[in-house]
Design an enzyme around this catalytic site. Structure first.
Site, PDB file in Angstrom:
ATOM      1  N   SER A 116       0.811  -1.224   0.000  1.00 32.61           N
ATOM      2  CA  SER A 116       0.000   0.000   0.000  1.00 32.61           C
ATOM      3  C   SER A 116       0.839   1.266   0.000  1.00 32.61           C
ATOM      4  O   SER A 116       0.418   2.296  -0.529  1.00 32.61           O
ATOM      5  CB  SER A 116      -0.940   0.017   1.212  1.00 32.61           C
ATOM      6  OG  SER A 116      -1.905  -1.000   1.109  1.00 32.61           O
ATOM      7  N   GLU A 346     -10.354   6.710   2.381  1.00 29.84           N
ATOM      8  CA  GLU A 346      -9.802   5.358   2.308  1.00 29.84           C
ATOM      9  C   GLU A 346     -10.631   4.375   3.123  1.00 29.84           C
ATOM     10  O   GLU A 346     -10.843   4.561   4.329  1.00 29.84           O
ATOM     11  CB  GLU A 346      -8.358   5.315   2.806  1.00 29.84           C
ATOM     12  CG  GLU A 346      -7.744   3.934   2.607  1.00 29.84           C
ATOM     13  CD  GLU A 346      -6.468   3.678   3.388  1.00 29.84           C
ATOM     14  OE1 GLU A 346      -5.762   2.710   3.054  1.00 29.84           O
ATOM     15  OE2 GLU A 346      -6.185   4.439   4.347  1.00 29.84           O
ATOM     16  N   HIS A 483      -1.437 -10.008  -1.011  1.00 30.54           N
ATOM     17  CA  HIS A 483      -1.842  -9.153  -2.117  1.00 30.54           C
ATOM     18  C   HIS A 483      -1.757  -9.916  -3.435  1.00 30.54           C
ATOM     19  O   HIS A 483      -1.078 -10.935  -3.548  1.00 30.54           O
ATOM     20  CB  HIS A 483      -0.946  -7.915  -2.204  1.00 30.54           C
ATOM     21  CG  HIS A 483      -1.102  -6.982  -1.046  1.00 30.54           C
ATOM     22  ND1 HIS A 483      -0.354  -5.828  -0.903  1.00 30.54           N
ATOM     23  CD2 HIS A 483      -1.919  -7.016   0.039  1.00 30.54           C
ATOM     24  CE1 HIS A 483      -0.700  -5.202   0.195  1.00 30.54           C
ATOM     25  NE2 HIS A 483      -1.654  -5.916   0.794  1.00 30.54           N
TER      26      HIS A 483
END
Length: 556
Positions: A116, A346, A483
């Site tokens: 991120s 977010e 991820h």
């Protein structure tokens, strides 16, 4: 006419022509080719009405759904429809009505699959950088403070502020976490959120991320909301009070080792600049204390990340939902004499729930994210507000197999597709994570009675798989979910939204936002083209030329 208006009208027409489709029994109309041809025709007609908006974006709102793969959006859409009593597959998330959709490539400088921090640097600072670093040039040596300050980059938030816009961010993570931190900080290591996270004197030579947030250079930021309060308070303020953190760890009330109360530092900065400000740590004061003349807000609603929605009943914190934070942020940002604003929103806990293997929690967070999008769409003008929905990276998360229509999205399969062990399997699964159900001898991490010699000896049921803490099955045994390197979807509406199409580098998002706001390297170009924000009006090239002529005559 707005696309959303056309969409709503088309829904009314389809309902009138074909009846109510909100039934888990596939209706007869779906077996009629005329039904699908009607939908297709309306889709073509709507697409033909779309015209590009080439005006300046007075406002930019970028929503980042952290770790949200396209499969996560699909599952969220289905859950939303099933909550309404329908099958779910034909439901629509609010931003799925946008006409402009594209894909972004998310790799970073040194990893095929990004994190991120590096991905946010690409989106908000226009530069791909190294894994686990943020707000910084890719020439940085990871984890090395020395020389890193000279490599710091400038974010889209800073450029927006330079144009006179108000700025801010809201997040369900710590405000010092990877995504929002790129807006105001630089760091050779993303984990340096507080000085307690810097383990050596060499590390502490660089300001920690929390300290950078309240630095005088960032006093202009109007809205900062999220969790992470412990990294702003000195340890002596914490006494011995602790509580379980949102990631299962014991989080002290206060963590700072330098003895500085950064909340008071921020308040002093506001007072020194004669600003009207509010500090809030709960939902009650978030609504009660923000007034019509409030210029700045710092909201720290949890000592760690904010609590997962499904864990909130009975929680001691009076935490706002993401939609609450967005609503109050807009209240402050919109009062800017027509100069506009920039806002990051977010939904951070989608990703964190995925990491924990909790698919049901991830989808609940994503539903709230969709509501927050609706709040912005209802509170802004499409003609002057660029709204972007994007993920920073994907996640190894899938809807697996061939479940029947209307199968509960968090449930088990109801088809005749058998597994090797003969037991039912879930609709949702991870590529890797703590929900691995293979055989691992003598490992307490995976020592569940369901896992024996590679077989799931206890059949799953939908009642079990829909529990909030259920670990969705994973193919590879890892402590946390992982991820995914696939491209992420980007959806856009408003001025210059048509530029977001096709397959682009992740850094392209920064360029589109800069161009839409006439910021950074595009400011001179906008001036030359007469594309300026003057109060609340967008000045066209022709009008700009007239203004220049009149000004010249006046000066003469």
């Amino acid at each position: 006419m707005k696309f959303s208006l056309y969409f709503a009208l088309s829904c009314v027409i389809l309902y009138t022509l074909f009846g109510n489709s909100l039934s888990c029994e596939v209706s007869e109309k779906e077996y009629d080719p005329a039904y699908w041809k009607g939908i297709n025709k309306l889709g073509i007609q709507l697409a033909l009405t779309e015209k590009p908006n080439n005006g300046v974006a007075k406002n930019v709102v970028v929503f980042v759904a952290d770790g949200t793969s396209i499969s996560t959006w699909t599952a969220t859409r289905i859950l939303k429809g099933q909550r309404k009593g329908g099958c779910g597959e034909d439901e629509t998330l609010r931003f799925e009505r946008f006409a402009n959709v594209g894909l972004l490539k998310t790799y970073c400088i040194d990893r095929m699959v990004t994190d991120s921090a590096a991905s946010a640097c690409a989106m908000f600072n226009g530069v791909k950088t190294k894994y686990n670093t943020l707000g910084i040039n890719p020439k940085v040596v990871k984890g090395q403070c020395a020389g890193s300050e000279a490599l710091a980059t400038t974010s889209i938030l800073q450029h927006a502020a330079n144009t006179g816009r108000r700025t801010g961010f809201v997040t369900t993570a710590r405000v010092t976490h990877a995504t929002p931190a790129n807006l105001y900080a630089y760091s050779a290591y993303r984990a340096w959120e507080g000085d307690n996270d810097q383990k050596s004197a060499a590390d502490k030579a660089c300001p920690d991320i929390a300290k950078q947030l309240v630095d005088k250079k960032n006093c202009h930021i109007n809205v900062m909301m999220g969790g992470g309060r412990a990294r702003f308070l000195p340890k002596e303020d914490g006494r011995r009070r602790k509580r379980e953190g949102t990631d299962g760890n014991e989080i002290p009330k206060a963590l700072r080792e330098d003895g500085v109360n950064l909340i008071e530092e921020w308040k002093s900065c506001m007072e020194d600049n004669d600003k009207k400000f509010v500090y809030t740590s709960d939902n009650t004061t978030l609504y009660d204390d923000i007034k019509d003349d409030t210029e700045h807000v710092l909201g720290l609603f949890n000592r760690d990340h904010m609590t997962f929605i499904l864990d909130r009943p009975g929680d001691e914190e009076d935490e706002p939902m993401l939609t609450d934070m967005v609503k109050q942020a807009l209240k402050v940002l919109k009062r800017n004499d027509g100069k506009g604003f920039f806002l990051l929103v977010e939904g951070a806990r989608i990703d964190q729930a995925h990491h924990n293997g909790h698919a049901n929690k991830a989808l609940e967070e994503a539903l709230e994210f969709d509501k927050a999008v609706g709040e912005v769409l209802a509170s802004t003008d499409e003609k002057e507000t660029l709204v972007i929905i994007v993920s920073d990276h994907s996640f190894a998360f899938d809807l697996v197999g061939y479940p029947l229509r209307g199968t509960p999205i968090g449930g088990v399969h109801n088809t005749d597709k058998e597994t090797v062990d003969g037991n039912p399997w879930t609709v949702l699964a991870y590529g890797a994570g703590p929900g691995y159900r293979g055989y691992i001898p003598d490992d307490p991490k995976f020592g569940d009675s369901k896992y024996k010699d590679g077989y799931r000896v206890t059949p799953l049921t939908t009642a079990e798989s829909q529990k909030k803490d259920f670990l969705a099955p994973a193919a590879i045994p890892t402590k946390y979910g992982q991820h995914d390197g696939e491209d992420v979807a980007v959806y856009a509406q408003g001025p210059m939204a048509h530029l977001l199409n096709g397959v682009k580098e992740q850094t392209y998002l920064y360029a589109v936002m800069s161009y839409a706001m006439c910021a950074d390297e595009f400011r001179d170009q906008c001036l030359a083209e007469g594309q300026l924000i003057s109060g609340s009006a967008v000045v066209s090239p022709v009008a700009g030329f007239i203004v220049v002529i009149i000004s010249a005559l006046f000066l003469y």
